[in-house]
Design a protein around this motif. Structure first.
Motif, PDB file in Angstrom:
ATOM      1  N   THR A 187     -38.335  15.475  21.567  1.00 26.19           N
ATOM      2  CA  THR A 187     -37.352  15.003  20.732  1.00 26.19           C
ATOM      3  C   THR A 187     -35.759  15.583  21.285  1.00 26.19           C
ATOM      4  OG1 THR A 187     -37.758  16.386  19.089  1.00 26.19           O
ATOM      5  CG2 THR A 187     -38.518  14.169  18.860  1.00 26.19           C
ATOM      6  N   ALA A 188     -35.940  16.614  21.860  1.00 27.07           N
ATOM      7  CA  ALA A 188     -34.401  17.415  22.028  1.00 27.07           C
ATOM      8  C   ALA A 188     -33.762  16.259  23.252  1.00 27.07           C
ATOM      9  CB  ALA A 188     -34.791  18.511  22.807  1.00 27.07           C
ATOM     10  N   THR A 189     -34.560  15.523  24.101  1.00 31.53           N
ATOM     11  CA  THR A 189     -33.868  14.732  24.955  1.00 31.53           C
ATOM     12  C   THR A 189     -33.090  13.763  24.131  1.00 31.53           C
ATOM     13  OG1 THR A 189     -35.683  14.920  26.397  1.00 31.53           O
ATOM     14  CG2 THR A 189     -34.447  13.135  26.753  1.00 31.53           C
ATOM     15  N   MET A 190     -33.394  13.271  23.099  1.00 30.77           N
ATOM     16  CA  MET A 190     -32.730  12.312  22.509  1.00 30.77           C
ATOM     17  C   MET A 190     -31.292  13.147  21.825  1.00 30.77           C
ATOM     18  SD  MET A 190     -35.766  11.173  19.678  1.00 30.77           S
ATOM     19  CE  MET A 190     -34.811   9.937  18.701  1.00 30.77           C
ATOM     20  N   GLU A 191     -31.324  14.190  21.521  1.00 28.62           N
ATOM     21  CA  GLU A 191     -29.863  15.148  21.101  1.00 28.62           C
ATOM     22  C   GLU A 191     -29.246  15.154  22.363  1.00 28.62           C
ATOM     23  OE1 GLU A 191     -27.690  17.083  18.087  1.00 28.62           O
ATOM     24  OE2 GLU A 191     -28.799  15.167  18.319  1.00 28.62           O
ATOM     25  N   PHE A 192     -29.906  15.542  23.466  1.00 27.82           N
ATOM     26  CA  PHE A 192     -29.179  15.749  24.717  1.00 27.82           C
ATOM     27  C   PHE A 192     -28.243  14.577  25.184  1.00 27.82           C
ATOM     28  CE2 PHE A 192     -29.562  15.283  29.341  1.00 27.82           C
ATOM     29  CZ  PHE A 192     -28.587  16.207  29.906  1.00 27.82           C
ATOM     30  N   VAL A 193     -28.970  13.461  25.142  1.00 30.13           N
ATOM     31  CA  VAL A 193     -28.180  12.229  25.513  1.00 30.13           C
ATOM     32  C   VAL A 193     -27.132  12.265  24.687  1.00 30.13           C
ATOM     33  CG1 VAL A 193     -28.259   9.910  25.980  1.00 30.13           C
ATOM     34  CG2 VAL A 193     -30.328  11.373  26.749  1.00 30.13           C
ATOM     35  N   ARG A 246     -20.496  20.106  23.226  1.00 31.14           N
ATOM     36  CA  ARG A 246     -21.277  21.308  23.960  1.00 31.14           C
ATOM     37  C   ARG A 246     -22.495  21.024  23.622  1.00 31.14           C
ATOM     38  NH1 ARG A 246     -22.008  26.206  21.232  1.00 31.14           N
ATOM     39  NH2 ARG A 246     -21.464  26.208  18.898  1.00 31.14           N
ATOM     40  N   LEU A 247     -23.422  21.482  24.519  1.00 31.01           N
ATOM     41  CA  LEU A 247     -25.189  21.437  24.170  1.00 31.01           C
ATOM     42  C   LEU A 247     -25.591  22.378  23.201  1.00 31.01           C
ATOM     43  CD1 LEU A 247     -25.921  20.741  27.959  1.00 31.01           C
ATOM     44  CD2 LEU A 247     -25.688  18.880  26.377  1.00 31.01           C
ATOM     45  N   VAL A 248     -25.937  21.881  22.438  1.00 35.86           N
ATOM     46  CA  VAL A 248     -26.520  22.883  21.280  1.00 35.86           C
ATOM     47  C   VAL A 248     -27.734  22.297  20.587  1.00 35.86           C
ATOM     48  CG1 VAL A 248     -26.225  23.997  19.050  1.00 35.86           C
ATOM     49  CG2 VAL A 248     -24.220  23.429  20.510  1.00 35.86           C
ATOM     50  N   ARG A 249     -28.803  23.132  20.526  1.00 35.67           N
ATOM     51  CA  ARG A 249     -30.093  22.436  19.876  1.00 35.67           C
ATOM     52  C   ARG A 249     -29.914  22.000  18.323  1.00 35.67           C
ATOM     53  NH1 ARG A 249     -34.054  24.021  23.592  1.00 35.67           N
ATOM     54  NH2 ARG A 249     -33.736  25.770  24.705  1.00 35.67           N
ATOM     55  N   TRP A 250     -30.600  20.734  18.309  1.00 32.44           N
ATOM     56  CA  TRP A 250     -30.222  19.899  16.929  1.00 32.44           C
ATOM     57  C   TRP A 250     -30.324  20.794  15.840  1.00 32.44           C
ATOM     58  CZ3 TRP A 250     -33.814  19.532  12.919  1.00 32.44           C
ATOM     59  CH2 TRP A 250     -34.912  19.725  13.191  1.00 32.44           C
ATOM     60  N   HIS A 251     -31.222  21.981  15.539  1.00 33.48           N
ATOM     61  CA  HIS A 251     -31.331  22.772  14.160  1.00 33.48           C
ATOM     62  C   HIS A 251     -30.472  23.905  14.365  1.00 33.48           C
ATOM     63  CE1 HIS A 251     -34.014  24.572  17.361  1.00 33.48           C
ATOM     64  NE2 HIS A 251     -33.643  25.831  16.830  1.00 33.48           N
ATOM     65  N   ARG A 252     -29.521  24.094  15.325  1.00 30.85           N
ATOM     66  CA  ARG A 252     -28.610  25.111  15.507  1.00 30.85           C
ATOM     67  C   ARG A 252     -27.059  24.575  15.138  1.00 30.85           C
ATOM     68  NH1 ARG A 252     -30.941  28.691  20.362  1.00 30.85           N
ATOM     69  NH2 ARG A 252     -32.783  29.442  19.423  1.00 30.85           N
ATOM     70  N   ARG A 253     -27.029  23.118  15.110  1.00 29.31           N
ATOM     71  CA  ARG A 253     -25.877  22.522  15.100  1.00 29.31           C
ATOM     72  C   ARG A 253     -25.302  22.749  13.719  1.00 29.31           C
ATOM     73  NH1 ARG A 253     -24.645  16.455  16.779  1.00 29.31           N
ATOM     74  NH2 ARG A 253     -22.790  17.508  16.103  1.00 29.31           N
TER      75      ARG A 253
END
Length: 323
Positions: free
Chosen positions: A99-105, A113-120
């Motif tokens: 699911t991180a790929t969804m957030e990356f795109v 900037r690239l940040v993992r979804w739960h740290r945004r």
């Protein structure tokens, strides 16, 4: 292996080994499978002490500079971002990282900037500021804006909007379906665990209660633990729910294809509600999503995290809702 099978190529696979024992074990098994498929595997103890990063980067630099194509699995990793500043490869491929790929795109589309979804939603720390220039270079490369790079994403995740300069191709788990199964299917239900407690998103007490009620309602007998779930939490789940705790030694898509597997697989919002319906297509196994009740969330969890979890469930095309 799915990407290599799709492209009909062999590759040199570099494993930047983590410290977590469960993840290391899974990677060891996958490395063995990769070798049997004809790939070369380099196992790097990339986090094995203060000097390890310098030794790893120094050892990989010549190969990275010679490579024409780099395939990476975690664009949010600082390690991977640093290696991207070394390679001169014109073709970059991001393979499905769940699911991180969804957030990356989505972050590429929004120019963030690239940040993992739960740290945004949190402030950038000192390490983020120091690493900022490296992250900025990596992000430019991953958008295809640096030196006319070719950037593609190979994923089974639904991608609503594709950034300009990036192409997306579909992972249909052809290698997994050809290599394993079809599985023997049992009459009961299995449950898939999540590390949402460990990442601070879901409250522990609420999670244990939810697992207990879902197992009772659906007759689940086994609980496939996420590789990052803590031993203390798993011991408590076993004691309070009666579930058999299974720590998979391979990714769950492969475990499910090998079987035996329950006729129903219960999962909280995670990668598997997207991948298992594809990997198990035609077997008759039903994947059911257990929604995250807002009351389960830990104090201070951002609105974005709540929305992201809802989006995982809402975009899962082959799963049903568990009521």
């Amino acid at each position: 292996m799915e990407w290599a099978h799709h492209q009909e190529v062999t590759a040199t696979v570099v494993v930047l080994s983590p410290t977590d024992p469960m993840t290391r074990g899974q990677l060891r098994r996958m490395a063995a499978l990769a070798r049997t498929e004809g790939h070369t595997v380099r196992w790097e103890e990339a986090r094995g002490g203060a000097a390890a990063p310098f030794q790893t980067i120094g050892g990989l630099a010549p190969s990275l500079r010679r490579a024409d194509r780099i395939v990476l699995g975690d664009p949010f990793s600082r390690y991977v971002q640093l290696l991207l500043t070394i390679t001169h490869a014109r073709e970059l491929v991001v393979v499905d990282d769940g699911t991180a790929t969804m957030e990356f795109v989505a972050q590429l589309v929004r120019g963030e900037r690239l940040v993992r979804w739960h740290r945004r939603g949190g402030r950038a720390g000192p390490r983020d500021l120091v690493f900022g220039p490296v992250a900025a270079v990596a992000r430019r490369r991953l958008t295809g804006h640096a030196r006319r790079d070719s950037v593609s994403v190979f994923t089974s995740m639904p991608v609503a909007e594709v950034p300009e300069g990036v192409t997306v191709s579909s992972n249909d788990y052809a290698w997994t379906r050809a290599r394993f199964g079809p599985p023997r299917i049992t009459r009961g239900a299995d449950m898939v665990g999540t590390s949402l407690v460990e990442t601070g998103v879901v409250d522990l007490e609420q999670y244990v209660g939810a697992v207990r009620e879902l197992a009772r309602a659906h007759g689940a007998t086994r609980y496939f633990a996420h590789r990052r779930e803590s031993a203390d939490k798993l011991h408590r789940l076993a004691a309070e729910t009666g579930l058999e705790i299974v720590r998979p030694d391979l990714p769950l898509e492969l475990i499910a294809r090998r079987g035996p597997i329950g006729r129903t697989i219960l999962s909280f919002p995670s990668t598997v509600v997207h991948t298992l319906p594809i990997a198990l297509a035609g077997t008759g196994v039903k994947v059911a999503i257990c929604e995250i009740d807002p009351a389960w969330l830990s104090h201070g969890v951002s609105d974005h995290a709540q929305g992201f979890l809802a989006g995982i469930s809402g975009s899962a095309r082959g799963a049903v809702r568990a009521y």
